[in-house]
Design a protein around this motif. Structure first.
Motif: not given
Ligand code: NDP
Length: 485
Positions: A369-387
């Motif tokens: 994912f590009a254009d991710v911002t600091d407040d997005m869930t994918i930028a805050r939580e550990e996903i433990f997968g290929p993201v």
């Protein structure tokens, strides 16, 4: 027909395989096909008792042996592991789904490195002599006693060795509980240690879910707990260990920053981002999943990243040509797919991947994912997968503040050709294991572990010795004792 991955029995206690089918059955599922390849049974209270009492008793004689004698056994075990690397790698691939291409070079080999390194150190674990005029103090580095190791599912052989090798080198015994998801490999580690001459009862493996882990952590005979797992589990285990005033090492999760400056070598930066996000299909605690890219290099970086990610070979993990495997379980796959949906909903720009792969097994496409911002869930939580989340930045000061704005602190990386900047930035990042123009190297010689919520203590290196031993100091008076009365 029995699958070759099926172990002889569920547990390894007092130098032998032990079975107790009264425990809850734990199916072992091969992540690449979804088929059940083995069954083990969770430890019953009787099995837990057998493991703890045998380990407590065996430690007494082991702690009295010389370090050189202990080390010789560990080094012999390292040689056996290397000789059996292919077979152990095939098993690791069945246990986790990670491609053989990886397991051949990263699992039993890393375990063998730990056994060899700590085997080599064992004979040199000494105390100090502290002169006090005519008197003196001497210190003795002593074993802690009985140690419990609890593992996560991403590196079952490596975790079993990274905990077992320093524990045994220092003269401790261990009861190790692998993750219920990957119960097979630690049994092989136990088998090999005993084949190398480890006296019975010093390294025991018992299976089970969280309750078995909790039973071990709360037992008063246990002196130390070393956990590799998630932050929520770490908090529970740390609290339980604290109630018994036990020593702990906590290797927990992360959401680590990887910072790429405009002047970085693009190919190396892309390589670092791929290693730090897609190795083991992203199931690595130290992954640099927040990739901060300075605006001047962003489009070039994304274009090469998409091209090179497109070259990932998804397929049968036992085929050495496969470079990208499935998620460890269906459940983990669904968690990761859930995060991908969140990324799309919250407005991140999908560059590649973004869905389950159209094939059997629990494969998720490598996703950027590009254009991710600091407040997005994918930028805050550990996903433990290929993201991978790619975030833009302008200035050094800004990126340092944003990189540190997380509860985690396991790893951090910087790509730049300006070496003063590299060291200046790394010096300000709140992380335990850092990289300059590289990502995710974890040699046994280097300390590994996190700060903030990512953990307590360090694995590997001479640092690990401090966490598996304690210091006794002895004041020796040469003259008369003065007393007030
Ligand atoms: P979990 O935290 O779910 O589990 C870790 C281990 O703890 C498992 O063996 C688990 O048993 C056991 N456990 C669960 N509850 C308890 C309890 N109350 N008392 C004692 N033991 C318990 O982690 P995962 O296995 O899901 O692994 C993924 C996590 O591990 C990720 O968050 C990742 O970041 C972290 N990790 C950290 C690493 C590091 O070195 N910093 C390295 C690798 C992973 P069971 O699963 O059988 O129920």
């Amino acid at each position: 027909m029995t699958h070759p991955a099926q172990p002889k029995a569920s547990h390894f206690i007092n130098g032998a395989y032990v079975e107790d089918t009264a425990g809850t059955p734990i199916p072992v599922i091969y992540a690449a096909t979804g088929e059940q390849i083995a069954t083990v049974y969770a430890a019953t209270p009787a099995i837990v008792e057998q493991a703890l009492s045998t380990a407590k008793e065996a430690q007494k004689a082991w702690g009295k042996m010389t370090g050189t004698e202990r080390g010789r056994i560990l080094r012999r075990a390292a040689d056996i592991m290397r000789a059996r690397n292919h077979e152990l790698s095939v098993l690791e691939t069945y246990d986790t789904g990670k491609p053989l291409q990886e397991t051949l070079v990263a699992d039993a080999t890393s375990g063998a490195d730990a056994l060899e390194y700590f085997g080599g150190l064992a004979g040199s674990l000494t105390g100090e002599h502290i002169p006090m005029g005519e008197d003196w103090v001497y210190t003795v580095r002593e074993a802690l006693g009985l140690c419990v190791g609890i593992g996560a599912w991403n590196y079952p052989t490596q975790i079993a060795c990274w905990k077992g090798a320093p524990a045994l080198a220092c003269g401790n015994s261990m009861v190790f509980k692998p993750s219920e998801t990957t119960p097979l490999c630690a049994l092989k580690v136990a088998e090999i240690l005993h084949e190398a001459g480890l006296p019975a009862g010093l390294y025991n493996v018992i299976q089970g879910m969280g309750e078995v882990g909790a039973a071990l952590v709360t037992d008063p005979r246990v002196d130390k707990v070393s956990l590799t797992g998630s932050v929520p589990t770490g908090k529970k285990v740390y609290a339980a260990a604290a109630a018994g005033m036990k020593h702990v090492t906590m290797e927990l999760g992360g959401k680590s920053p990887l910072i790429i400056f405009d002047d970085a070598d693009v190919e190396n930066a892309v390589g670092g981002a791929i290693n730090g996000n897609f190795y083991s299909s992203g199931q690595v605690c130290s992954n640099g999943t927040r990739v901060f890219v300075q605006k001047g290099i962003k489009e070039k970086f994304l274009a090469r990243l998409a091209e090179r990610t497109g070259a990932a070979v998804l397929g049968d993990p036992q085929d050495e040509a496969t470079s990208f495997g499935p998620m460890v379980t269906e459940n983990q796959m669904n968690i990761v797919l859930g995060y991908i949906e969140k990324g799309k909903e919250e407005g991140a720009r999908l560059i590649c991947g973004g869905k389950r792969a159209d094939m059997p097994g629990f494969f998720v496409e490598p996703t950027v994912f590009a254009d991710v911002t600091d407040d997005m869930t994918i930028a805050r939580e550990e996903i433990f997968g290929p993201v991978m989340s790619v975030l833009d930045f302008d200035t050094e000061e800004e990126v340092i503040a944003r990189a540190n704005d997380t509860e985690f602190g396991l790893s951090a990386g910087v790509f730049t050709n300006d070496f003063s900047r590299a060291h200046r930035v790394i010096g300000q990042l709140e992380a335990g294991s850092c990289f300059i123009n590289s990502y995710n190297d974890a040699p046994v010689e280097a300390p590994f572990g996190g700060v903030k919520a990512s953990g307590v203590g360090r694995e590997n290196s001479k640092e690990a010795i401090k966490h598996f031993s304690q210091v006794k100091s002895v004041y020796v008076r040469m003259g008369d004792v003065e007393a007030a009365f």
